[in-house]
Design a protein around this motif. Sequence first.
Motif, PDB file in Angstrom:
ATOM      1  N   SER A  87     -50.292  93.204  86.326  1.00 17.84           N
ATOM      2  CA  SER A  87     -51.546  92.272  86.542  1.00 17.84           C
ATOM      3  C   SER A  87     -51.136  90.933  87.137  1.00 17.84           C
ATOM      4  O   SER A  87     -49.768  90.462  87.020  1.00 17.84           O
ATOM      5  N   PHE A  88     -51.850  90.101  87.623  1.00 17.16           N
ATOM      6  CA  PHE A  88     -51.444  88.689  87.627  1.00 17.16           C
ATOM      7  C   PHE A  88     -51.530  88.100  86.494  1.00 17.16           C
ATOM      8  O   PHE A  88     -52.204  88.282  85.671  1.00 17.16           O
ATOM      9  N   VAL A  89     -50.548  87.152  86.391  1.00 23.87           N
ATOM     10  CA  VAL A  89     -50.427  86.659  84.704  1.00 23.87           C
ATOM     11  C   VAL A  89     -51.732  85.881  84.466  1.00 23.87           C
ATOM     12  O   VAL A  89     -51.851  85.976  82.956  1.00 23.87           O
ATOM     13  N   ALA A  90     -52.584  85.588  85.029  1.00 20.85           N
ATOM     14  CA  ALA A  90     -53.806  84.889  84.319  1.00 20.85           C
ATOM     15  C   ALA A  90     -54.633  85.824  83.764  1.00 20.85           C
ATOM     16  O   ALA A  90     -55.439  85.398  82.941  1.00 20.85           O
ATOM     17  N   SER A  91     -54.326  87.159  83.918  1.00 27.28           N
ATOM     18  CA  SER A  91     -55.154  88.398  83.297  1.00 27.28           C
ATOM     19  C   SER A  91     -54.782  88.105  81.850  1.00 27.28           C
ATOM     20  O   SER A  91     -55.802  88.213  80.744  1.00 27.28           O
TER      21      SER A  91
ATOM     22  N   THR B 205     -56.910  83.647  99.531  1.00 27.54           N
ATOM     23  CA  THR B 205     -56.468  84.911 100.152  1.00 27.54           C
ATOM     24  C   THR B 205     -57.440  86.064  99.549  1.00 27.54           C
ATOM     25  O   THR B 205     -57.282  86.822 100.113  1.00 27.54           O
ATOM     26  N   LYS B 206     -58.232  85.715  98.818  1.00 24.88           N
ATOM     27  CA  LYS B 206     -59.017  86.938  98.072  1.00 24.88           C
ATOM     28  C   LYS B 206     -60.054  87.283  99.285  1.00 24.88           C
ATOM     29  O   LYS B 206     -60.239  86.606 100.308  1.00 24.88           O
ATOM     30  N   THR B 207     -60.739  88.545  99.309  1.00 17.44           N
ATOM     31  CA  THR B 207     -61.569  88.869  99.965  1.00 17.44           C
ATOM     32  C   THR B 207     -62.588  88.356 100.549  1.00 17.44           C
ATOM     33  O   THR B 207     -63.052  87.847 101.712  1.00 17.44           O
TER      34      THR B 207
ATOM     35  N   LEU C 291     -64.860  86.451  89.320  1.00 19.31           N
ATOM     36  CA  LEU C 291     -64.569  86.454  90.740  1.00 19.31           C
ATOM     37  C   LEU C 291     -63.947  85.398  91.002  1.00 19.31           C
ATOM     38  O   LEU C 291     -64.033  84.342  90.513  1.00 19.31           O
ATOM     39  N   SER C 292     -62.613  85.592  91.782  1.00 19.76           N
ATOM     40  CA  SER C 292     -61.868  84.509  92.114  1.00 19.76           C
ATOM     41  C   SER C 292     -62.090  84.192  93.858  1.00 19.76           C
ATOM     42  O   SER C 292     -62.160  85.241  94.501  1.00 19.76           O
ATOM     43  N   PHE C 293     -62.234  83.161  94.235  1.00 22.63           N
ATOM     44  CA  PHE C 293     -62.287  82.580  95.567  1.00 22.63           C
ATOM     45  C   PHE C 293     -61.226  81.870  96.132  1.00 22.63           C
ATOM     46  O   PHE C 293     -61.017  80.999  97.147  1.00 22.63           O
TER      47      PHE C 293
ATOM     48  N   ASP D 230     -59.635  76.202  95.654  1.00 24.66           N
ATOM     49  CA  ASP D 230     -59.788  77.013  94.401  1.00 24.66           C
ATOM     50  C   ASP D 230     -61.321  76.986  93.978  1.00 24.66           C
ATOM     51  O   ASP D 230     -62.214  76.023  94.259  1.00 24.66           O
ATOM     52  N   ALA D 231     -61.765  78.107  93.754  1.00 24.09           N
ATOM     53  CA  ALA D 231     -63.261  78.219  93.201  1.00 24.09           C
ATOM     54  C   ALA D 231     -63.184  79.823  92.414  1.00 24.09           C
ATOM     55  O   ALA D 231     -62.402  80.640  92.666  1.00 24.09           O
ATOM     56  N   GLY D 232     -64.082  79.747  91.561  1.00 26.35           N
ATOM     57  CA  GLY D 232     -64.173  81.319  90.872  1.00 26.35           C
ATOM     58  C   GLY D 232     -65.672  81.117  90.485  1.00 26.35           C
ATOM     59  O   GLY D 232     -66.519  80.340  90.649  1.00 26.35           O
TER      60      GLY D 232
ATOM     61  N   HIS E 279     -59.083  95.242  87.798  1.00 25.54           N
ATOM     62  CA  HIS E 279     -59.333  96.209  89.076  1.00 25.54           C
ATOM     63  C   HIS E 279     -58.448  95.664  90.040  1.00 25.54           C
ATOM     64  O   HIS E 279     -58.560  94.509  90.495  1.00 25.54           O
ATOM     65  N   LEU E 280     -57.476  96.300  90.547  1.00 27.16           N
ATOM     66  CA  LEU E 280     -56.379  95.802  91.429  1.00 27.16           C
ATOM     67  C   LEU E 280     -56.224  96.384  92.809  1.00 27.16           C
ATOM     68  O   LEU E 280     -56.340  97.743  92.951  1.00 27.16           O
ATOM     69  N   PHE E 281     -56.088  95.586  93.959  1.00 30.78           N
ATOM     70  CA  PHE E 281     -55.664  96.040  95.137  1.00 30.78           C
ATOM     71  C   PHE E 281     -57.034  96.716  95.891  1.00 30.78           C
ATOM     72  O   PHE E 281     -57.354  96.157  97.033  1.00 30.78           O
TER      73      PHE E 281
ATOM     74  N   SER F  95     -62.019  78.102  89.361  1.00 28.88           N
ATOM     75  CA  SER F  95     -61.279  79.034  89.584  1.00 28.88           C
ATOM     76  C   SER F  95     -61.703  80.386  88.807  1.00 28.88           C
ATOM     77  O   SER F  95     -62.301  80.250  87.893  1.00 28.88           O
ATOM     78  N   GLY F  96     -60.761  81.509  89.208  1.00 30.67           N
ATOM     79  CA  GLY F  96     -60.961  82.862  88.746  1.00 30.67           C
ATOM     80  C   GLY F  96     -60.079  82.862  87.124  1.00 30.67           C
ATOM     81  O   GLY F  96     -60.879  83.462  86.329  1.00 30.67           O
ATOM     82  N   THR F  97     -59.363  81.995  87.080  1.00 36.38           N
ATOM     83  CA  THR F  97     -58.718  81.724  85.959  1.00 36.38           C
ATOM     84  C   THR F  97     -59.615  81.197  84.684  1.00 36.38           C
ATOM     85  O   THR F  97     -59.699  81.534  83.550  1.00 36.38           O
TER      86      THR F  97
ATOM     87  N   GLU G 264     -64.025  92.198  81.906  1.00 34.70           N
ATOM     88  CA  GLU G 264     -63.457  92.538  83.212  1.00 34.70           C
ATOM     89  C   GLU G 264     -62.770  91.528  83.905  1.00 34.70           C
ATOM     90  O   GLU G 264     -63.321  90.631  84.375  1.00 34.70           O
ATOM     91  N   ASP G 265     -61.460  91.699  84.311  1.00 37.24           N
ATOM     92  CA  ASP G 265     -60.807  90.725  85.403  1.00 37.24           C
ATOM     93  C   ASP G 265     -61.081  91.426  86.625  1.00 37.24           C
ATOM     94  O   ASP G 265     -60.422  92.295  87.006  1.00 37.24           O
ATOM     95  N   SER G 266     -62.140  91.195  87.260  1.00 40.59           N
ATOM     96  CA  SER G 266     -62.683  91.675  88.567  1.00 40.59           C
ATOM     97  C   SER G 266     -62.269  90.453  89.747  1.00 40.59           C
ATOM     98  O   SER G 266     -63.085  90.594  90.500  1.00 40.59           O
ATOM     99  N   ALA G 267     -61.377  89.583  89.313  1.00 41.45           N
ATOM    100  CA  ALA G 267     -60.910  88.566  90.210  1.00 41.45           C
ATOM    101  C   ALA G 267     -60.855  89.018  91.827  1.00 41.45           C
ATOM    102  O   ALA G 267     -61.335  88.420  92.585  1.00 41.45           O
ATOM    103  N   GLU G 268     -60.293  90.380  92.022  1.00 41.51           N
ATOM    104  CA  GLU G 268     -60.035  90.752  93.165  1.00 41.51           C
ATOM    105  C   GLU G 268     -60.954  91.607  93.761  1.00 41.51           C
ATOM    106  O   GLU G 268     -60.582  92.331  94.803  1.00 41.51           O
TER     107      GLU G 268
HETATM  108  C1  LIG Z   1     -56.569  85.829  91.789  1.00 42.74           C
HETATM  109  C2  LIG Z   1     -56.495  86.634  90.431  1.00 42.74           C
HETATM  110  C3  LIG Z   1     -56.888  85.653  89.181  1.00 42.74           C
HETATM  111  C4  LIG Z   1     -57.108  84.196  89.179  1.00 42.74           C
HETATM  112  O1  LIG Z   1     -57.823  83.885  90.062  1.00 42.74           O
HETATM  113  P1  LIG Z   1     -57.500  82.346  90.592  1.00 42.74           P
HETATM  114  O2  LIG Z   1     -59.041  81.826  91.179  1.00 42.74           O
HETATM  115  O3  LIG Z   1     -56.354  82.214  91.387  1.00 42.74           O
HETATM  116  O4  LIG Z   1     -57.546  81.312  89.177  1.00 42.74           O
HETATM  117  C5  LIG Z   1     -57.078  86.576  87.965  1.00 42.74           C
HETATM  118  N1  LIG Z   1     -56.510  87.698  87.992  1.00 42.74           N
HETATM  119  C6  LIG Z   1     -56.282  88.502  89.058  1.00 42.74           C
HETATM  120  C7  LIG Z   1     -56.210  90.006  88.853  1.00 42.74           C
HETATM  121  C8  LIG Z   1     -56.463  87.912  90.363  1.00 42.74           C
HETATM  122  O5  LIG Z   1     -55.937  88.514  91.441  1.00 42.74           O
END
Ligand SMILES: *Cc1c(COP(=O)(O)O)cnc(C)c1O
Length: 400
Positions: A99-103, A199-201, A194-196, A207-209, A146-148, A73-75, A170-174
């Motif tokens: 941000s998303f809480v995982a940051s 819903t991600k791009t 990266l988050s996969f 789940d995967a990251g 990096h958001l949106f 996962s991205g987290t 960097e939280d470059s998950a998105e």
């Molecule tokens: C989606 C996202 C995450 C977490 O990724 P997961 O794969 O859902 O664990 C972390 N930070 C940001 C900004 C995200 O958008």
Amino acid sequence: MELQQTVDRREPPPAAVPFFTQAEGFAALWPLIERHLTEVFADGKFSHGAKVQELERALADWTGARHVVAVNSGTDALVLLLRAAGLRPGDEVVVPAFSFVASASSVVLAGGRPVFADIDPVTYALDPASVERVLTPRCRFLMPVHLFCQLADVGRLGELARLHGLTVVEDSAEAIGMRRDGVHAGLFGAGGVLSFFPTKTLGAIGDAGAVLTDDDEIARTVDALRHHGRFGRTIADFSTINTSSSLPGCNSKADDLQAAVLLAKLTRLDADIARRAELADAYGRQLAGIRGVLRLPTVVDRGVKADPVFYVYLVEVERRDELAAHLAAHGVETETYYPRPLHLQPCFAELGHRLGDFPCAEAACAHALALPLHPDLPIAAVDRVCDLIQGFYAGAGARA
Ligand SMILES: *Cc1c(COP(=O)(O)O)cnc(C)c1O
């Protein structure tokens, strides 16, 4: 009589507009997915196997990263990256309050402590001036998110980090596909993720990251941490249990089934990103006339070549919740990114923040609304969403 005729000719209600679906896209990709899946089934390992390695190589090619380490996962990618980049217990990490809480929760999970800073109200990313205000002697890391649709100001944030001896993670998950001067998100400091999430791009079917980094040592450590702290990669080596764990690691390995789907979808990623841009453009043109109550997303020109990617189409509006309810009543799904700023989340209550501490983050939470955006969305659906929004502010919904 007149009225009766009108009623008789009324068209069936328009189709619902889901916020997100990738149901249609899979039909066209199925032969390719099937080919990858057949190999996974023939291999028979399913976790941390050859298909995961193939995905890592393909993503390294696509992003230009020296190393891509796939995880679950991205987290977890964030947690493992922070640990591999040298976070020690009690180290502080500057994280945006929006941000998303995982940051921020990833910082706690890695043994550190988040220090929140406010955001730039246009890019929604860390505001360098706010970062300077919140820095403490215990801050060792800076985490731009990096958001949106665009990168944080990695130029200025990088300078700040150098000045204060902070490591940039960097939280470059998105942010897949977002580049600055050809450099991909995640590669401006020690590493990124990266988050996969579906819903991600680039979305999986679960789940995967991944961690992205140009640093050999960080890659080696993340590789070990994702697999119970075992250094030295072997494919599907789950048969050699407890041979040698050098670090207390996690089970954050990636699945080969997800890798198979992601490899197939990667062939369409450029086209998907182009389609997202087209849809964003259509929204922008149609919503531009609504003044005073709606703010469009703005891609900031920093004087260097930038590649924005519309992961989310986020507008800021007056009477956000009423508008969302109006759209929902007409079958249009929206999302609120993000309804509550991180400094006011119950899980960070012990940091002692209050409403008013980060006004830009709080304002974004009150006004931001994400409209449906995914590659299969027809332009006609964008038209409909925009008509409904115009109608809301011009007529039926215009009370207040
Ligand atoms: C989606 C996202 C995450 C977490 O990724 P997961 O794969 O859902 O664990 C972390 N930070 C940001 C900004 C995200 O958008």
